[in-house]
Motif scaffolding. Structure first.
Motif, PDB file in Angstrom:
ATOM      1  N   ALA A 116      14.369  -0.234  -0.528  1.00 43.29           N
ATOM      2  CA  ALA A 116      13.286   0.012   0.430  1.00 43.29           C
ATOM      3  C   ALA A 116      11.987   0.376  -0.286  1.00 43.29           C
ATOM      4  O   ALA A 116      10.903  -0.104   0.074  1.00 43.29           O
ATOM      5  N   VAL A 117      12.091   1.228  -1.303  1.00 39.53           N
ATOM      6  CA  VAL A 117      10.897   1.631  -2.055  1.00 39.53           C
ATOM      7  C   VAL A 117      10.276   0.424  -2.762  1.00 39.53           C
ATOM      8  O   VAL A 117       9.043   0.252  -2.748  1.00 39.53           O
ATOM      9  N   ARG A 118      11.112  -0.432  -3.350  1.00 35.78           N
ATOM     10  CA  ARG A 118      10.586  -1.639  -4.001  1.00 35.78           C
ATOM     11  C   ARG A 118       9.822  -2.502  -2.995  1.00 35.78           C
ATOM     12  O   ARG A 118       8.743  -3.022  -3.291  1.00 35.78           O
ATOM     13  N   TYR A 119      10.375  -2.628  -1.805  1.00 39.14           N
ATOM     14  CA  TYR A 119       9.744  -3.457  -0.778  1.00 39.14           C
ATOM     15  C   TYR A 119       8.380  -2.894  -0.378  1.00 39.14           C
ATOM     16  O   TYR A 119       7.411  -3.639  -0.205  1.00 39.14           O
ATOM     17  N   THR A 120       8.291  -1.575  -0.232  1.00 40.00           N
ATOM     18  CA  THR A 120       7.005  -0.992   0.191  1.00 40.00           C
ATOM     19  C   THR A 120       5.923  -1.231  -0.857  1.00 40.00           C
ATOM     20  O   THR A 120       4.733  -1.265  -0.523  1.00 40.00           O
ATOM     21  N   ARG A 121       6.296  -1.394  -2.111  1.00 38.07           N
ATOM     22  CA  ARG A 121       5.311  -1.642  -3.170  1.00 38.07           C
ATOM     23  C   ARG A 121       4.903  -3.106  -3.242  1.00 38.07           C
ATOM     24  O   ARG A 121       3.860  -3.445  -3.795  1.00 38.07           O
ATOM     25  N   GLU A 122       5.770  -3.975  -2.700  1.00 34.94           N
ATOM     26  CA  GLU A 122       5.515  -5.415  -2.773  1.00 34.94           C
ATOM     27  C   GLU A 122       4.886  -5.972  -1.496  1.00 34.94           C
ATOM     28  O   GLU A 122       4.274  -7.040  -1.543  1.00 34.94           O
ATOM     29  N   ARG A 123       5.034  -5.278  -0.386  1.00 38.00           N
ATOM     30  CA  ARG A 123       4.588  -5.783   0.914  1.00 38.00           C
ATOM     31  C   ARG A 123       3.141  -5.355   1.183  1.00 38.00           C
ATOM     32  O   ARG A 123       2.861  -4.167   1.370  1.00 38.00           O
ATOM     33  N   PRO A 124       2.202  -6.317   1.195  1.00 40.81           N
ATOM     34  CA  PRO A 124       0.798  -5.939   1.437  1.00 40.81           C
ATOM     35  C   PRO A 124       0.427  -5.993   2.917  1.00 40.81           C
ATOM     36  O   PRO A 124       0.936  -6.831   3.668  1.00 40.81           O
ATOM     37  N   GLN A 125      -0.410  -5.082   3.334  1.00 38.86           N
ATOM     38  CA  GLN A 125      -1.006  -5.080   4.672  1.00 38.86           C
ATOM     39  C   GLN A 125      -2.401  -4.480   4.559  1.00 38.86           C
ATOM     40  O   GLN A 125      -2.580  -3.438   3.907  1.00 38.86           O
TER      41      GLN A 125
END
Length: 320
Positions: A280-289
């Motif tokens: 989950a932490v990896r995803y939050t760093r990769e997902r831009p908004q």
């Protein structure tokens, strides 16, 4: 003590190194293709002592504490629950039962090969209509002479028997007292020998006429071990394979083994949750908004923080 703390750190570090370098790279393929745990993983885990963690050195194990066993389970499960983390629970359950109530000859015969990984273990307790209410089990073991050998014939079904195909021995709980009123006092624990099978179904035929069949049931999140429904028909077990050499002790021995297995259940859950949190932490760093990764938004940080607190609480409760 500082010595124990050092051992604990070493168990975590060495297990994490093995889990992430050897198990993690093939975990997804095992899951998606519903493959059996590779023999290479079993062999390496045996060499590292993971199948003999609770078995004393005098019987060929490494004699680690429950805490170290939980730490190893946690790190292995973080890489793969079925391909590593759950693999060490079944020998743990049987070993605890043997250490608690097995005869000296049984301990010497079985514990060494289990610790060395030469004998893979499955536990056969649950039945199609019986889960936690083990006093209501219907699988029967009848004392009988077969081809001149004293022993028992097993008749009945078992379900959710994880790793039963590949296993060389089953820790089987069955009624030896035909009186239903005997309840849990009529249960006995047996070590049932069988050939290893690598597929999703098998049939084991004995020269005595006994038969054991198994069919793997699709199990969410538990691919790699395969959980089997088993059917025993006049399957012969030698009398010396009755754990403790005395009928009626099975319930207490099995529950003692399950106590250790349930500690590992906590470790497996924490390890799986840790892997989920890291993903989950990896995803939050990769997902831009809105021009930046969502890890920079306070609502996301609160969510990750809440997950971390719940995980750490579960971890400390399990260790305690």
């Amino acid at each position: 003590t500082s010595g124990e703390s050092g051992e604990v750190d070493e168990v975590r570090t060495s297990t994490r190194r093995f889990a992430r370098s050897v198990v993690a790279p093939i975990a997804e393929r095992i899951h998606r293709e519903d493959l059996l745990v590779p023999e290479a993983i079993i062999e390496q885990m045996a060499e590292l002592g993971y199948f003999g963690m609770s078995i004393p050195a005098e019987f060929g194990g490494v004699g680690m504490s429950d805490l170290m066993m939980i730490l190893a389970t946690e790190e292995l499960s973080s890489a793969s629950l079925p391909a590593a983390g759950s693999l060490i629970t079944r020998p743990e359950i049987l070993a605890k039962a043997l250490l608690q109530g097995g005869t000296e000859s049984q301990k010497k015969k079985w514990l060494g090969p289990v610790a060395a990984g030469r004998l893979m273990v499955a536990i056969a307790v649950t039945e199609p209509n019986v889960g936690s209410d083990v006093a209501s089990l219907t699988c029967r073991a009848e004392r009988r002479q077969v081809h001149g050998h004293d022993g028992y014939v097993i008749n009945g079904a078992k379900s959710w028997c994880t790793f039963a195909g590949r296993a060389n021995i089953l820790g089987l709980l069955a009624h030896t007292n035909p009186d239903p009123a005997a309840g849990h006092k009529g249960l006995s624990l047996f070590i049932v020998e069988k050939d290893p099978f690598l597929g999703h179904d098998f049939e084991m035929l004995q020269s005595t006429g006994g038969k054991l069949t198994g069919k793997a049931d699709a199990t969410l999140g538990y691919r790699g071990l395969h959980s089997f429904t088993l059917q025993f028909s006049d399957y012969f077990v030698p009398a010396e394979n009755l754990v403790g050499g005395e009928e009626g002790k099975g319930f207490y021995l099995q529950m003692g083994g399950f106590a250790a297995g349930r500690l590992q259940t906590g470790g497996r859950a924490v390890g799986l949750a840790q892997a989920s949190l890291e993903a989950a932490v990896r995803y939050t760093r990769e997902r831009p908004q809105f021009g930046k990764p969502i890890s920079e938004f306070q609502s996301t940080q609160f969510e990750i923080g809440s997950m971390t607190v719940q995980l750490e609480a579960a971890r400390q409760l399990t260790y305690s």
